[in-house]
Write a protein that holds these residues in place. Structure first.
Motif, PDB file in Angstrom:
ATOM      1  N   PRO A 216       0.819  -1.220   0.000  1.00 43.07           N
ATOM      2  CA  PRO A 216       0.000   0.000   0.000  1.00 43.07           C
ATOM      3  C   PRO A 216       0.852   1.271   0.000  1.00 43.07           C
ATOM      4  CG  PRO A 216      -0.836  -1.566   1.606  1.00 43.07           C
ATOM      5  CD  PRO A 216       0.493  -2.090   1.139  1.00 43.07           C
ATOM      6  N   VAL A 217       1.934   1.229   0.755  1.00 45.33           N
ATOM      7  CA  VAL A 217       2.807   2.398   0.837  1.00 45.33           C
ATOM      8  C   VAL A 217       3.579   2.580  -0.463  1.00 45.33           C
ATOM      9  CG1 VAL A 217       4.821   3.353   2.020  1.00 45.33           C
ATOM     10  CG2 VAL A 217       2.975   2.310   3.349  1.00 45.33           C
ATOM     11  N   TRP A 218       4.033   1.486  -1.048  1.00 45.32           N
ATOM     12  CA  TRP A 218       4.800   1.589  -2.295  1.00 45.32           C
ATOM     13  C   TRP A 218       3.936   2.210  -3.396  1.00 45.32           C
ATOM     14  CZ3 TRP A 218       4.662   0.361  -7.391  1.00 45.32           C
ATOM     15  CH2 TRP A 218       5.864   0.521  -8.099  1.00 45.32           C
ATOM     16  N   VAL A 219       2.713   1.741  -3.533  1.00 46.16           N
ATOM     17  CA  VAL A 219       1.836   2.286  -4.565  1.00 46.16           C
ATOM     18  C   VAL A 219       1.579   3.764  -4.308  1.00 46.16           C
ATOM     19  CG1 VAL A 219      -0.464   2.164  -5.603  1.00 46.16           C
ATOM     20  CG2 VAL A 219       0.757   0.052  -5.042  1.00 46.16           C
ATOM     21  N   ASP A 220       1.310   4.112  -3.071  1.00 47.23           N
ATOM     22  CA  ASP A 220       0.965   5.490  -2.731  1.00 47.23           C
ATOM     23  C   ASP A 220       2.116   6.463  -2.970  1.00 47.23           C
ATOM     24  OD1 ASP A 220      -0.815   7.494  -1.451  1.00 47.23           O
ATOM     25  OD2 ASP A 220       0.744   7.500   0.083  1.00 47.23           O
ATOM     26  N   THR A 221       3.338   6.013  -2.811  1.00 46.59           N
ATOM     27  CA  THR A 221       4.479   6.925  -2.930  1.00 46.59           C
ATOM     28  C   THR A 221       5.190   6.831  -4.281  1.00 46.59           C
ATOM     29  OG1 THR A 221       5.947   5.300  -1.875  1.00 46.59           O
ATOM     30  CG2 THR A 221       4.925   6.956  -0.442  1.00 46.59           C
ATOM     31  N   SER A 222       4.595   6.123  -5.240  1.00 49.07           N
ATOM     32  CA  SER A 222       5.260   5.926  -6.526  1.00 49.07           C
ATOM     33  C   SER A 222       4.764   6.864  -7.621  1.00 49.07           C
ATOM     34  CB  SER A 222       5.082   4.470  -6.986  1.00 49.07           C
ATOM     35  OG  SER A 222       5.792   3.595  -6.132  1.00 49.07           O
TER      36      SER A 222
END
Length: 418
Positions: A216-222
């Protein structure tokens, strides 16, 4: 800078919305200075307090094809009552969960309850895990690490070497033409890279296929980034990274202090004229400088979550992570402005612990959660993952409104090249 709205929009008592507006405003103001340097009128800088506050928990507003991406917390992550107080275990990565189980077995709560908090934390850390004991603000202030952090600047921007003047040519965005290598993980570092991309930088995130990620964090910060994989254990792939660094303006890294330096990617190795950014958990000096840490752990260790003898009370957002990421981005922009007129090679340093000190210094405020919809701050984009709903970039800059040119792609899906 003009503030819009009321800061009483997230549950108190800490002034999280004020912290968010302060960090967003700092970045947007420096972006305006850069834009003016490059011949474009920036207009009046403004910050919407609700927008800034919600950006500090942007991962909560992320939807892919109408559904959340996944759970932010693993089942074993959480606060536990020890024999003499409270502690928190961070088990979002499989190897951290394995470390906890190697120390505490399968009945983690019962094992923690029988032992002193610091004893459990020390054992988990020694096993390669991540944990922190709850301290009071006074105890943290008197702790050797707390004193070390108090002596550090909020954002250190230090010239560490020579380099030619690199004036910025005319442009319509603050960071147009700036190349950024993003060697970060979790939230703080990726937020820094995402923020730079929003102001026009070309950002290449470098990860490794064998390392776990919090999806979830990777998608949000990409947003606005390209993504590639390099395994630094392979000499030829490490050389590819070295070549990318030589052609970059900025490299951001959020590994524990000295980890990348041991592989030849530390301050002493920075190519002449570049900007290196180092983000850490517990600070860049003191006995805990190399300690493994995450936002939720720092909230306990620094006393932010302390409420007398009761259980820890978390902030309504991962505010230390997000705030540190925005502060790092402001440091990058400041270093680039200085490089344009002074030349030099630069090192920017920030930490979650120092951001916690800033939050604590703002005092408390009576505030309740604003439950009204955030739709007005959101947008949608189509991409390789499907239809993605996301929170737009906060910060009003009329001359070049911050934006991401594309949504999240596929991890490791791009070539390792500019």
């Amino acid at each position: 800078m003009r503030l819009v709205g009321d800061e009483r929009v997230v549950a108190g008592p800490y002034r999280v919305a004020h912290l968010a507006a302060r960090c967003v405003g700092r970045v947007t103001t420096v972006a305006a200075d850069l834009l003016r340097d490059r011949g474009t009128d920036p207009g009046e800088v403004s910050v919407d307090l609700r927008h800034a506050a919600e950006s500090f928990r942007s991962e909560r507003h992320l939807l892919v094809n109408g559904a959340p991406v996944g759970d932010l917390w693993a089942p074993l992550s959480g606060d536990y009552r020890a024999a003499d107080g409270w502690l928190r275990l961070h088990c979002n990565y499989p190897h951290h969960e394995a470390a906890v189980r190697s120390v505490l077995g399968d009945d983690v709560a019962a094992a923690v309850a029988r032992r002193p908090a610091t004893e459990v934390v020390d054992a988990v850390l020694a096993a390669g895990g991540a944990a922190a004991a709850l301290m009071s603000p006074a105890a943290w202030a008197d702790h050797p690490q707390g004193r070390a952090v108090a002596a550090e600047p909020l954002v250190a921007v230090e010239r560490i070497g020579d380099g030619p003047l690199r004036p910025l040519p005319p442009a319509s965005r603050p960071l147009a033409g700036i190349r950024v290598l993003d060697l970060t993980h979790v939230i703080a570092g990726p937020v820094c890279g995402r923020t730079l991309a929003a102001h026009g930088a070309s950002v290449l995130h470098v990860g490794a296929e064998h390392l776990p990620v919090m999806r979830p964090v990777w998608v949000d910060t990409s947003f606005g980034k390209r993504s590639t994989w390099l395994d630094l254990r392979d000499a030829s792939q490490a050389e590819v990274l070295r070549s990318l660094w030589s052609d970059a303006d900025v490299m951001i890294q959020s590994y524990r202090p000295d980890s990348l330096a041991a592989r030849g990617f530390g301050p002493a190795d920075a190519p002449e004229g570049t900007v290196l950014v180092s983000l850490s958990a517990y600070g860049h000096s003191g006995p805990w400088r190399g300690r493994r840490g995450f936002d939720s752990l720092l909230q306990l260790a620094t006393g932010i979550a302390h409420r007398g003898d009761g259980a820890p009370v978390p902030l309504p957002a991962q505010a230390l992570d997000h705030g540190t990421g925005w502060l790092a981005a402001s440091g990058v922009m400041t270093a680039l402005r200085r490089r344009a007129v002074e030349g030099g090679t630069w090192h920017v340093r920030v930490s979650l612990a120092r951001t916690a000190r800033l939050l604590d210094s703002l005092g408390w405020i009576d505030s309740v959660e604003d439950l009204s919809p955030v739709d007005g701050y959101c947008d949608e984009v189509d991409g390789p993952l499907g239809r993605v709903r996301y929170l737009r970039v906060p910060g009003g800059l009329p001359g070049a409104p911050p934006r991401w040119d594309w949504g999240p792609g596929v991890a490791g899906g791009d070539l390792a090249e500019w």
